[in-house]
Design a protein around this motif. Structure first.
Motif, short mmCIF file in Angstrom:
data_model
loop_
_atom_site.label_atom_id
_atom_site.label_comp_id
_atom_site.label_asym_id
_atom_site.label_seq_id
_atom_site.Cartn_x
_atom_site.Cartn_y
_atom_site.Cartn_z
N ARG A 98 0.83 -1.21 0.00
CA ARG A 98 0.00 0.00 0.00
C ARG A 98 0.87 1.26 0.00
O ARG A 98 0.62 2.20 -0.77
N GLN A 99 1.87 1.29 0.85
CA GLN A 99 2.72 2.48 0.93
C GLN A 99 3.56 2.65 -0.34
O GLN A 99 3.77 3.77 -0.80
N ALA A 100 4.01 1.53 -0.93
CA ALA A 100 4.78 1.61 -2.18
C ALA A 100 3.91 2.16 -3.30
O ALA A 100 4.37 2.97 -4.12
N GLY A 101 2.64 1.74 -3.34
CA GLY A 101 1.73 2.25 -4.36
C GLY A 101 1.45 3.73 -4.18
O GLY A 101 1.43 4.50 -5.14
N GLN A 102 1.24 4.15 -2.95
CA GLN A 102 0.96 5.55 -2.66
C GLN A 102 2.14 6.45 -3.02
O GLN A 102 1.95 7.60 -3.43
N ARG A 103 3.34 5.91 -2.88
CA ARG A 103 4.55 6.68 -3.18
C ARG A 103 4.97 6.57 -4.65
O ARG A 103 5.96 7.17 -5.06
N GLY A 104 4.23 5.79 -5.45
CA GLY A 104 4.53 5.67 -6.87
C GLY A 104 5.69 4.74 -7.21
O GLY A 104 6.22 4.79 -8.32
N LEU A 105 6.07 3.88 -6.27
CA LEU A 105 7.22 3.00 -6.49
C LEU A 105 6.99 2.04 -7.66
O LEU A 105 7.90 1.79 -8.46
N PHE A 106 5.78 1.53 -7.79
CA PHE A 106 5.51 0.54 -8.84
C PHE A 106 5.51 1.16 -10.25
O PHE A 106 5.63 0.44 -11.24
N LYS A 107 5.39 2.49 -10.31
CA LYS A 107 5.33 3.15 -11.62
C LYS A 107 6.70 3.50 -12.20
O LYS A 107 6.79 3.90 -13.35
N GLN A 108 7.74 3.35 -11.41
CA GLN A 108 9.05 3.76 -11.90
C GLN A 108 9.77 2.65 -12.66
O GLN A 108 10.90 2.82 -13.09
N GLY A 109 9.11 1.51 -12.87
CA GLY A 109 9.72 0.41 -13.61
C GLY A 109 10.34 -0.60 -12.68
O GLY A 109 10.30 -0.48 -11.46
N GLY A 110 10.93 -1.63 -13.26
CA GLY A 110 11.48 -2.71 -12.46
C GLY A 110 10.48 -3.83 -12.27
O GLY A 110 9.26 -3.63 -12.41
N THR A 111 10.98 -5.00 -11.96
CA THR A 111 10.14 -6.18 -11.75
C THR A 111 10.08 -6.48 -10.26
O THR A 111 11.12 -6.64 -9.61
N PHE A 112 8.87 -6.57 -9.74
CA PHE A 112 8.69 -6.90 -8.32
C PHE A 112 8.35 -8.38 -8.19
O PHE A 112 7.47 -8.89 -8.90
N VAL A 113 9.06 -9.05 -7.30
CA VAL A 113 8.89 -10.49 -7.07
C VAL A 113 8.39 -10.68 -5.65
O VAL A 113 9.09 -10.36 -4.69
N MET A 114 7.18 -11.21 -5.52
CA MET A 114 6.57 -11.39 -4.20
C MET A 114 6.00 -12.81 -4.10
O MET A 114 4.83 -13.05 -4.39
N PRO A 115 6.83 -13.76 -3.67
CA PRO A 115 6.43 -15.16 -3.67
C PRO A 115 5.31 -15.52 -2.69
O PRO A 115 4.79 -16.63 -2.75
N LEU A 116 4.91 -14.58 -1.81
CA LEU A 116 3.85 -14.88 -0.85
C LEU A 116 2.63 -13.99 -1.01
O LEU A 116 1.74 -13.99 -0.18
N ILE A 117 2.57 -13.25 -2.11
CA ILE A 117 1.51 -12.24 -2.22
C ILE A 117 0.13 -12.82 -2.51
O ILE A 117 -0.88 -12.14 -2.33
N GLU A 118 0.05 -14.06 -2.90
CA GLU A 118 -1.27 -14.66 -3.15
C GLU A 118 -2.20 -14.48 -1.97
O GLU A 118 -3.40 -14.23 -2.13
N SER A 119 -1.65 -14.58 -0.76
CA SER A 119 -2.49 -14.48 0.44
C SER A 119 -2.98 -13.06 0.70
O SER A 119 -3.87 -12.86 1.52
N SER A 120 -2.40 -12.08 0.01
CA SER A 120 -2.77 -10.68 0.24
C SER A 120 -3.62 -10.07 -0.86
O SER A 120 -4.13 -8.95 -0.69
N LEU A 121 -3.76 -10.75 -1.99
CA LEU A 121 -4.37 -10.13 -3.16
C LEU A 121 -5.78 -9.59 -2.90
O LEU A 121 -6.10 -8.45 -3.25
N GLU A 122 -6.63 -10.40 -2.30
CA GLU A 122 -8.00 -9.95 -2.09
C GLU A 122 -8.06 -8.82 -1.08
O GLU A 122 -8.83 -7.86 -1.25
N ARG A 123 -7.26 -8.90 -0.03
CA ARG A 123 -7.25 -7.83 0.98
C ARG A 123 -6.76 -6.51 0.40
O ARG A 123 -7.25 -5.44 0.76
#
Length: 436
Positions: free
Chosen positions: A242-267
């Motif tokens: 949430r904080q990374a999205g609010q700060r625009g981190l995902f928009k600056q490029g790069g590949t994010f690897v989150m092997p446990l994120i399945e449990s968080s997707l709906e939340r």
């Protein structure tokens, strides 16, 4: 003694012996289960508890285990390691519990396993990921019915090399405890097999339960690594995303690897962008490419959603595997024991020789107590039907290809992986779904 008298005594002894055998089968099987029901990790542990309640109810309706009703007793892992051990001992020593499911946290598994050995109780590590626990020592009473960090991280590296092979730099943001440290070590050592010139630009380990990731996000924005790994989970991962999205981190490029994120997707809802490499910590997903239409799996998904208002996540599937594995192990031990109720060590021994299946592919247990579990990975995708990201372009990586052999140590073994393993994933293995 006359013959008639001898026969009467012998008959009485036989009847008495038969009664004793009948009493060997308990009125109930008390099952201690540790899971987070408080704190940031409760978003992970509470669904697991709900799954346990649902599945144990089903199990008891079908005759329990060997005709014995299963009675769950839950311990909150959120109380901390010392209090967890105190509660663990209390269940065993005061309530007579001889079978335990513990734990979620890798740190807790490390402290629980030796205690299980001392108390001579069967302990099924139903969710924790640290590979060290069964590699550093051979236990008699401890088994794990799912994969470990090595299986998960090696599979994740293979997926990364398939979908994003051209990168030069990597950074990590992991929780500062056993799982976060171990998973990063395995990931990096594996990655260097395929990309020996990869450069690590940042290693960040915020404390477990951190609520502010501004420092880590600012550093990532300044360094702009090609790949960012986070094996964090539960509330920590939710907060970071949430904080990374609010700060625009995902928009600056790069590949994010989150092997446990399945449990968080709906939340997380719409906070998760497309294109994140997502893992399910094993062979799990409510839209599993091979079992989504299986009647038993569909029924579980529907009833879990009716009970909780949400889709099942991977800890619920780990709980299902632990319960099916326990039932399989008990019944195999009873068969080997001539129908008598088995001891904890007999069940543990049987569980090291078995195969079983819950809602994914078949799990094979090894002599060291480690389960071999396939790994599901994919890319996050937005879909108009769902208010949260789904996992698409899924691949199932066979466990035997990415799990340290018995008797070897993961940090050393991963360095010996043949680089040709990167070719194991092919384009035709990727599964795209319409998520009807």
């Amino acid at each position: 003694m006359r013959a008639s008298t001898f026969l009467k005594v012998a008959l009485a002894l036989a009847v008495g012996h038969g009664a004793a055998l009948a009493q060997d089968k308990p009125a109930e099987l008390k099952l201690g289960i540790s899971t987070f029901t408080s704190g940031a990790a409760s978003v992970f542990g509470v669904p697991a508890k709900a799954a346990a309640e649902l599945l144990i109810e089903d199990m008891n309706k079908a005759g329990g285990i060997g005709g014995v009703k299963v009675t769950p007793i839950f311990i909150d892992e959120g109380i901390g390691g010392d209090k967890l051990l105190s509660e663990y001992r209390r269940l065993v020593q005061e309530q007579g519990v001889r079978t335990m499911f513990s734990a979620i946290s890798s740190g807790n598994c490390n402290i629980v396993a030796p205690v299980a050995e001392d108390l001579k109780v069967l302990n099924v590590m139903w969710d924790c990921g640290t590979e060290k626990i069964l590699e550093a020592k051979r236990y008699k009473y401890v088994v794990r019915t799912q994969a470990n960090a090595t299986t998960e991280m090696v599979a994740t590296v293979l997926y990364l090399m398939k979908v994003k092979p051209d990168f030069k730099t990597v950074a990590v943001v992991n929780q500062d405890y056993a799982w976060g440290r171990d998973s990063w070590e395995i990931f990096l050592n594996t990655l260097k097999v395929f990309k020996p010139d990869v450069r690590v630009v940042a290693e960040m380990f915020p404390k477990l339960g951190a609520s502010d990731f501004s420092t880590e996000i600012s550093r990532l924005q300044a360094l702009r690594p090609d790949v960012v790994l986070s094996t964090s989970w539960g509330g920590d991962l939710d907060t970071f995303v949430r904080q990374a999205g609010q700060r625009g981190l995902f928009k600056q490029g790069g590949t994010f690897v989150m092997p446990l994120i399945e449990s968080s997707l709906e939340r997380l809802g719409d906070a998760v962008p497309e294109g994140i490499i997502a893992g399910a910590r094993g062979d799990h997903y409510w839209a599993h490419p091979e079992t989504r239409d299986d009647p038993k799996h569909k029924d579980f998904v529907a009833r879990f959603k009716a009970k909780t208002g949400a889709y099942p996540i991977y800890p619920t599937y780990h709980m299902a595997q632990a319960l099916v594995g326990l039932k399989t192990g008990y019944e195999a031990a009873m068969k080997d024991n001539g129908g008598k109720w088995p001891s904890p060590e007999q069940v543990a021994e049987s569980m090291r020789k078995m195969k079983f299946k819950a809602f994914g592919r078949e799990i094979t247990m090894r002599e060291d107590g480690q389960g071999l579990e396939a790994q599901l990975l994919g890319l996050t995708k937005r879909h108009p039907k769902y208010p949260f990201a789904v996992i698409d372009k899924m691949v199932l990586v066979p466990a035997e290809l990415v799990t340290t052999p018995v008797g070897e140590q993961s940090p050393t073994w991963v360095k010996s992986i043949n680089p040709s393993l990167a070719k194991v994933l092919t384009t035709d293995q990727f599964k795209t779904h319409d998520f009807k």
